[in-house]
Design an enzyme around this catalytic site. Structure first.
Site: not given
Length: 766
Positions: A168, A286, A646
């Site tokens: 949080d 999630v 990449m």
């Protein structure tokens, strides 16, 4: 509180005869494992005995098998795992005195007087209560005959250090708590795919990072009449061609009367008033899942080291402290001051003092809120300033460039300026590839990788004539240059002597995966590249699961700058990282190989060696691969990977989006002020050194530094700054890889205070 004589103490003897217990408590957060691993290994390195406490405070109360000795190998291969491998449980028993008596008994019997707690504010407050009661608990145990007076004397004082592990980021005193960055990664993945989220900090940074239309957070309820404002705003963006609107709602969002604002309420409002097809998505757990981001692994590792040092340097007079991050510096803060300020936020909100609540949340939160307000709720003014500001990208493309362009364009428009896009860098400026860029053009650019404007590595030197003509032709009054080392616009500054047209304010925003721009600790794009390398290293290590012992040699980009190799070494748990800045010879290579051979004789089955592309022209990746292959015969086999381009691609990470947005906004606000200073006799004329600056992140805030001054700090041949902050983190990487080297303890964080601190004026990064 660093001891003045610390530098003279042998750090490998600092913990001899001491015992440290490590526990994780409360809701789990990604990156806790990195903190556990670092605390265990640095504890062992100092000569201390280290114990795991399984299942948080419950394990402390239950004792027995829940408190077990930790070994070097027991924390191997855990960096990439989410959550906490030693378990974390909410514990009712520890909240009772009876439970704390049992916990004290278990620690005394094992001789543990140092406790390292990783958790949220509740867990850390619990630890402080335990510490305050400690001597009473021991007296009680002696009176009951559970422990002897000698045992009580040997364990007379309990030291506590906390690390804040919480997704949080609501603990005051720290810019970033362990787990926040990873939670943002999860949220952005979902928001990029569609687009409501948990805590205020997460909601706020997500809104900045995905360019949301509106964010609702408990600390700042919307003004009365917000329903009309919201609907008007959504209609305006639709009419301007946007097909998607994103509204982000934090858990606990309220209106001015303290009534909740919920997803369903917003869905009904938008559907009924506007008839838009509306979907609500609640992210929930999630946000806690998945593998930790590179930032959280490095943060966890740095905090773990700092926590052990703070424990071993503590005296009975030292208050319990938390180790935390301010800007990119480790700091130690008194635990109870932080808890107090965190509680003050809730009080301020309950009393309707919302401005105070935002201030108490800290500099980082306040800056995010101010940037969001600037970009989200302001209508472009009717009055124009008649100022033309041109924006260009230079150097190699990197993730986050577009987010910086978007913020710069929108802040410019809000200031009343005409914004011009220059395509293909300085070459495009010379070839007049210049066109107006509007509010809506950049609407969805925050999450796009690469460079939408197009970029080239070409320096302005050979085009000075054409560039100055086009600056005059298009009446350009100021320049925003976003890019890598080439951007160091020194040629543009030097060109002012010959070309009066170049006497305009200029600002450089560092953006390059190499993170080699003088004047800034971070450049946009480096965090995304770091995450790409870390994820790739995880996959490469995983690919060998179940096979025999194997060592991977991986080559990273970065030019002559070893930032990517070093930081990905820390976050992926490398055994060595070869870089140009730290010279090495055949003896060092020999030592590294022998070290790996020894390590592979234990239960460790994987080795990881990183090599910066330009670290040494003779000791190439092939050479190192051949050397390790030959010397490791019969013990391990080798594989090599060159990661290549990449590393420049992909969608930007939340950190890069947020950082780029703040940098773009700050750059244009600075230019606006500079233009007022440079306006004389009806025109702009700027030729002082401080009218051409690099905007950089330095230690704890954003800073503007004249390019001319940075010249002294630059190694032009190798295109790197002469001094680089992250080199101080290299010993940590080596110690965590079990090298017996000296850890420079002279740079330890001092104890600072939260409550009396006046807020600094500069912007912060996180």
């Amino acid at each position: 509180m660093a001891n003045k004589n610390t530098a003279e103490v042998d750090p490998t003897k600092l913990g001899v005869g001491r015992a440290i217990a490590v526990l994780t408590s409360g809701g789990d957060a990604q990156g806790m494992n990195a903190a556990v691993r670092a605390a265990v290994r640095v504890g062992i390195y100092t000569g201390a005995k280290v114990f795991f406490v399984h299942e948080g405070y419950q394990g402390l109360v239950d004792g027995g098998d829940h408190i077990r000795p930790a070994t070097w190998e027991s924390v191997s291969m855990m960096l990439q795992l989410g959550g906490t491998v030693i378990g974390s449980a909410r514990c009712k028993d520890f909240q009772t005195r009876e439970g704390r008596v049992k916990a004290a008994y278990n620690l005394v019997k094992l001789g543990i007087t140092n406790l390292c707690v990783i958790g949220g504010d509740g867990s850390l407050t619990g630890a402080n209560i335990f510490r305050t009661e400690w001597s009473d608990l021991l007296k009680y145990l002696v009176s009951k005959g559970n422990i002897t007076k000698e045992e009580a004397k040997a364990s007379a004082h309990l030291n506590i250090v906390g690390m804040v592990g919480s997704i949080d980021n609501d603990f005051c005193g720290t810019d970033m708590t362990i787990g926040t960055d990873s939670a943002l990664h999860r949220i952005i993945e979902v928001v990029d795919s569609i687009t409501t989220t948990a805590q205020s900090y997460l909601a706020l940074v997500t809104a900045l990072a995905c360019g949301a239309d509106w964010v609702f957070i408990p600390e700042m309820p919307p003004d009365d009449g917000w329903e009309e404002h919201l609907c008007r705003r959504l209609t305006e963006t639709r009419n301007a061609g946007s097909r998607l609107n994103v509204i982000i709602v934090a858990e606990g969002a309220i209106n001015k009367d303290g009534l909740p604002i919920t997803c369903d309420q917003l869905k009904d409002l938008v559907t009924k008033r506007l008839g838009f097809d509306t979907r609500a998505t609640i992210l929930g757990h999630v946000q806690r899942g998945g593998t930790p981001s590179a930032f959280d692994r490095v943060l966890g590792s740095r905090m773990g080291v700092e926590a052990v040092m703070a424990l071993l340097e503590a005296t009975p007079e030292t208050p319990a402290c938390v180790v935390s991050l301010s800007g990119n510096q480790a700091v130690r803060l008194p635990l109870m001051e932080c808890v107090q300020v965190t509680k003050d936020v809730t009080v301020a909100m309950n009393e309707g003092r919302f401005e105070d609540a935002v201030k108490l949340r800290g500099r980082s939160f306040e800056n995010n809120w101010n940037t969001y307000k600037l970009l989200a709720h302001v209508r472009p003014p009717e009055m124009k300033s008649n100022i033309n500001v041109a924006i260009l990208n230079v150097g190699a493309p990197c993730a986050g460039m577009n987010a910086a362009v978007r913020a710069a364009v929108r802040i410019g428009i809000i200031q009343g300026h005409n914004m011009l896009a220059v395509h293909d860098g300085f070459e495009g400026l010379a070839q007049a590839k210049i066109e107006p860029i509007t509010w809506n053009t950049v609407g969805d650019w925050t999450g796009k990788g690469g460079s939408e404007l197009g970029t080239k590595r070409v320096l302005p030197g050979k085009y000075m004539e054409e560039i100055s003509l086009n600056i005059a032709k298009y009446n350009i009054h100021a320049l925003v240059i976003i890019g890598g080392f080439e951007a160091s616009g020194l040629e543009m500054v030097q060109g002012r002597e010959k070309y009066e047209e170049l006497c305009i304010p200029m600002v450089i925003i560092p953006a390059t995966v190499s993170n080699n721009v003088p004047g800034s600790d971070f450049s946009i794009g480096a965090d995304t590249a770091l995450n790409t390398i870390t994820t790739t290293c995880d996959r490469i290590k995983q690919s060998a699961a179940g096979t025999k012992r194997r060592v991977f040699i991986i080559e990273t980009m970065g030019g002559y700058c070893g930032y990517l190799a070093t930081m990905s070494g820390l976050s992926a748990g490398a055994d060595a990282a070869y870089i140009y800045e730290e010279k090495f010879g055949i003896r060092d290579l020999e030592r590294n190989v022998e070290h790996l051979v020894e390590k592979m004789k234990t239960t460790v089955k994987r080795g990881l060696v990183l090599r910066n592309e330009n670290c040494n022209s003779n000791y190439t990746t092939d050479f190192i691969f051949n050397l390790y292959s030959e010397e490791g015969k019969g013990v391990f086999d080798c594989r090599k990977n060159v990661l290549g381009h990449m590393q420049q691609g992909g969608t930007p990470t939340p950190f890069d989006r947020n950082f780029a947005t703040k940098m773009g906004a700050k750059a244009v606000l600075w230019l606006t002020e500079k233009l007022k200073e440079c306006y004389r006799h009806g025109r702009i004329f700027a030729n002082t050194p401080d009218s051409a600056c690099v905007l950089g992140m330095r230690k704890r805030g954003l800073l503007l530094q004249p390019m001319a001054e940075l010249k002294e700090q630059t190694d032009f041949e190798h295109r790197i700054p002469k001094s680089q902050w992250w080199l101080k983190l290299r010993p940590i990487m080596k110690i965590l890889a079990k090298y017996n080297i000296s850890l420079d303890t002279s740079e330890h964080a001092m104890m600072e205070h939260v409550i009396s601190k006046k807020p600094p004026v500069h912007m912060s990064l996180t």
